[in-house]
Motif scaffolding. Structure first.
Motif, PDB file in Angstrom:
ATOM      1  N   VAL A 120       0.856  -1.178   0.000  1.00  0.00           N
ATOM      2  CA  VAL A 120       0.000   0.000   0.000  1.00  0.00           C
ATOM      3  C   VAL A 120       0.900   1.238   0.000  1.00  0.00           C
ATOM      4  O   VAL A 120       1.828   1.337   0.807  1.00  0.00           O
ATOM      5  CB  VAL A 120      -0.953   0.028   1.207  1.00  0.00           C
ATOM      6  N   ILE A 121       0.612   2.151  -0.923  1.00  0.00           N
ATOM      7  CA  ILE A 121       1.421   3.355  -1.122  1.00  0.00           C
ATOM      8  C   ILE A 121       0.575   4.563  -0.749  1.00  0.00           C
ATOM      9  O   ILE A 121      -0.599   4.655  -1.132  1.00  0.00           O
ATOM     10  CB  ILE A 121       1.879   3.467  -2.591  1.00  0.00           C
ATOM     11  N   PHE A 122       1.180   5.499  -0.009  1.00  0.00           N
ATOM     12  CA  PHE A 122       0.442   6.654   0.483  1.00  0.00           C
ATOM     13  C   PHE A 122       1.090   7.964   0.032  1.00  0.00           C
ATOM     14  O   PHE A 122       2.313   8.138   0.129  1.00  0.00           O
ATOM     15  CB  PHE A 122       0.407   6.653   2.015  1.00  0.00           C
ATOM     16  N   ASP A 123       0.250   8.882  -0.416  1.00  0.00           N
ATOM     17  CA  ASP A 123       0.634  10.284  -0.535  1.00  0.00           C
ATOM     18  C   ASP A 123       0.850  10.826   0.883  1.00  0.00           C
ATOM     19  O   ASP A 123       0.451  10.197   1.868  1.00  0.00           O
ATOM     20  CB  ASP A 123      -0.497  11.041  -1.250  1.00  0.00           C
ATOM     21  N   PHE A 124       1.471  11.984   0.994  1.00  0.00           N
ATOM     22  CA  PHE A 124       1.722  12.565   2.312  1.00  0.00           C
ATOM     23  C   PHE A 124       0.681  13.626   2.677  1.00  0.00           C
ATOM     24  O   PHE A 124      -0.200  13.383   3.492  1.00  0.00           O
ATOM     25  CB  PHE A 124       3.135  13.160   2.360  1.00  0.00           C
ATOM     26  N   CYS A 125       0.800  14.833   2.105  1.00  0.00           N
ATOM     27  CA  CYS A 125      -0.072  15.937   2.517  1.00  0.00           C
ATOM     28  C   CYS A 125      -1.508  15.671   2.093  1.00  0.00           C
ATOM     29  O   CYS A 125      -1.795  15.418   0.920  1.00  0.00           O
ATOM     30  CB  CYS A 125       0.427  17.255   1.928  1.00  0.00           C
ATOM     31  N   GLY A 126      -2.412  15.709   3.063  1.00  0.00           N
ATOM     32  CA  GLY A 126      -3.812  15.422   2.802  1.00  0.00           C
ATOM     33  C   GLY A 126      -4.169  13.966   2.943  1.00  0.00           C
ATOM     34  O   GLY A 126      -5.341  13.601   2.853  1.00  0.00           O
ATOM     35  N   VAL A 127      -3.157  13.108   3.177  1.00  0.00           N
ATOM     36  CA  VAL A 127      -3.397  11.680   3.383  1.00  0.00           C
ATOM     37  C   VAL A 127      -2.760  11.230   4.700  1.00  0.00           C
ATOM     38  O   VAL A 127      -3.453  10.794   5.614  1.00  0.00           O
ATOM     39  CB  VAL A 127      -2.871  10.846   2.194  1.00  0.00           C
ATOM     40  N   LEU A 128      -1.460  11.339   4.796  1.00  0.00           N
ATOM     41  CA  LEU A 128      -0.792  11.025   6.059  1.00  0.00           C
ATOM     42  C   LEU A 128      -0.737  12.239   6.979  1.00  0.00           C
ATOM     43  O   LEU A 128      -0.896  12.110   8.192  1.00  0.00           O
ATOM     44  CB  LEU A 128       0.625  10.511   5.800  1.00  0.00           C
ATOM     45  N   LEU A 129      -0.512  13.394   6.395  1.00  0.00           N
ATOM     46  CA  LEU A 129      -0.321  14.612   7.186  1.00  0.00           C
ATOM     47  C   LEU A 129      -1.386  15.644   6.887  1.00  0.00           C
ATOM     48  O   LEU A 129      -1.816  15.800   5.740  1.00  0.00           O
ATOM     49  CB  LEU A 129       1.057  15.224   6.891  1.00  0.00           C
ATOM     50  N   ASP A 130      -1.785  16.347   7.924  1.00  0.00           N
ATOM     51  CA  ASP A 130      -2.661  17.510   7.786  1.00  0.00           C
ATOM     52  C   ASP A 130      -1.796  18.679   7.316  1.00  0.00           C
ATOM     53  O   ASP A 130      -0.859  19.082   8.004  1.00  0.00           O
ATOM     54  CB  ASP A 130      -3.297  17.817   9.141  1.00  0.00           C
ATOM     55  N   TRP A 131      -2.088  19.180   6.131  1.00  0.00           N
ATOM     56  CA  TRP A 131      -1.304  20.271   5.537  1.00  0.00           C
ATOM     57  C   TRP A 131      -2.180  21.512   5.503  1.00  0.00           C
ATOM     58  O   TRP A 131      -3.200  21.541   4.830  1.00  0.00           O
ATOM     59  CB  TRP A 131      -0.840  19.878   4.136  1.00  0.00           C
ATOM     60  N   GLN A 132      -1.797  22.537   6.260  1.00  0.00           N
ATOM     61  CA  GLN A 132      -2.618  23.730   6.399  1.00  0.00           C
ATOM     62  C   GLN A 132      -1.745  24.976   6.253  1.00  0.00           C
ATOM     63  O   GLN A 132      -1.087  25.400   7.203  1.00  0.00           O
ATOM     64  CB  GLN A 132      -3.306  23.743   7.770  1.00  0.00           C
ATOM     65  N   THR A 133      -1.738  25.539   5.060  1.00  0.00           N
ATOM     66  CA  THR A 133      -0.987  26.778   4.842  1.00  0.00           C
ATOM     67  C   THR A 133      -1.441  27.851   5.819  1.00  0.00           C
ATOM     68  O   THR A 133      -0.628  28.624   6.351  1.00  0.00           O
ATOM     69  CB  THR A 133      -1.180  27.262   3.398  1.00  0.00           C
ATOM     70  N   ARG A 134      -2.729  27.875   6.084  1.00  0.00           N
ATOM     71  CA  ARG A 134      -3.289  28.873   7.000  1.00  0.00           C
ATOM     72  C   ARG A 134      -2.649  28.780   8.387  1.00  0.00           C
ATOM     73  O   ARG A 134      -2.408  29.798   9.039  1.00  0.00           O
ATOM     74  CB  ARG A 134      -4.797  28.675   7.102  1.00  0.00           C
ATOM     75  N   ALA A 135      -2.374  27.573   8.842  1.00  0.00           N
ATOM     76  CA  ALA A 135      -1.795  27.398  10.179  1.00  0.00           C
ATOM     77  C   ALA A 135      -0.425  28.054  10.286  1.00  0.00           C
ATOM     78  O   ALA A 135      -0.014  28.479  11.372  1.00  0.00           O
ATOM     79  CB  ALA A 135      -1.700  25.917  10.505  1.00  0.00           C
ATOM     80  N   CYS A 136       0.267  28.139   9.164  1.00  0.00           N
ATOM     81  CA  CYS A 136       1.585  28.765   9.147  1.00  0.00           C
ATOM     82  C   CYS A 136       1.495  30.291   9.138  1.00  0.00           C
ATOM     83  O   CYS A 136       2.327  30.965   9.754  1.00  0.00           O
ATOM     84  CB  CYS A 136       2.359  28.288   7.916  1.00  0.00           C
ATOM     85  N   LEU A 137       0.472  30.836   8.472  1.00  0.00           N
ATOM     86  CA  LEU A 137       0.419  32.275   8.210  1.00  0.00           C
ATOM     87  C   LEU A 137      -0.477  33.058   9.159  1.00  0.00           C
ATOM     88  O   LEU A 137      -0.230  34.254   9.395  1.00  0.00           O
ATOM     89  CB  LEU A 137      -0.049  32.518   6.766  1.00  0.00           C
ATOM     90  N   THR A 138      -1.512  32.418   9.691  1.00  0.00           N
ATOM     91  CA  THR A 138      -2.452  33.134  10.548  1.00  0.00           C
ATOM     92  C   THR A 138      -1.755  33.705  11.779  1.00  0.00           C
ATOM     93  O   THR A 138      -0.970  33.017  12.437  1.00  0.00           O
ATOM     94  CB  THR A 138      -3.598  32.204  10.986  1.00  0.00           C
TER      95      THR A 138
END
Length: 209
Positions: free
Chosen positions: A9-27
């Motif tokens: 089984v092969i997994f993508d990272f951002c949006g699958v394994l990891l929560d990726w939130q640009t907003r969390a970095c900039l807010t």
């Protein structure tokens, strides 16, 4: 697919394994209307377009002059901040995914990563979440290889490098075109929504969890 036993089984990272939130970095660091625009699907400042170039293998130093020229110094400075504080955009492993990887490994399945990610920032994923590096048997990173989902070459590279048979693999990605790309090389692609849905999809394909 159901007549061929799944082994990996092969997994993508951002949006699958990891929560990726640009907003969390900039807010909290920039004006909210600017953050809203940057995080919008039709972002007029092109952050995701520039990041996509990094994911395809270009260096930040080569892209940054284009950001300055096309967006101006103020927006370019925000893009620099975003890249330099990329870990803040990765607040957590998505719920249930660490356990899913562990369960797959416990039952003898190969567990792999295949991600569109810059070679300059990918290390942050494993620095911040070392348990992912321990659980995954290997990961192909687009920015390292200068290949990019959904193009066939990066899937074929992953299959070759990991010694996998396409028909025995399932691939999860949260982007439809990347699922199509996997299907086109013979991998069973599944559009990811959440860990429960992924478990149900794997169970329907005969994976024992």
């Amino acid at each position: 697919m159901q007549s061929t036993a799944v082994t990996d089984v092969i997994f993508d990272f951002c949006g699958v394994l990891l929560d990726w939130q640009t907003r969390a970095c900039l807010t909290g660091h920039y004006l909210e209307p600017v953050v809203e625009a940057i995080c919008a699907p039709d972002d007029p400042h092109g952050f995701f377009r520039y990041e996509d170039r990094m994911d395809a293998g270009e260096d930040f130093a080569d892209i940054y002059p284009d950001v300055v020229r096309e967006q101006g110094e103020d927006i370019a400075a925000i893009f620099r901040y975003y890249i330099e504080h990329y870990g803040d955009a990765l607040p957590r492993i998505l719920p249930g995914m660490e356990q899913l990887l562990a369960d797959l490994k416990r039952h003898g399945y190969g567990v792999w990563g295949l991600t569109n990610w810059s070679h300059e920032t990918f290390h942050i994923a494993f620095d911040k979440f070392p348990q992912l590096e321990r659980l995954l048997d290997g990961t192909v990173v687009s920015g390292v290889e200068k290949m990019h989902k959904p193009n066939a070459d990066i899937y074929e590279l992953a299959l070759h490098r990991f010694g996998l048979t396409a028909e025995r693999c399932v691939f999860f990605d949260d982007t439809a075109r990347n699922v199509v790309g996997a299907n086109e090389v013979g991998i069973h692609g599944v559009l990811f929504d959440n860990a429960l849905q992924a478990r149900q999809a794997l169970t329907s394909l005969g994976v024992r969890l």
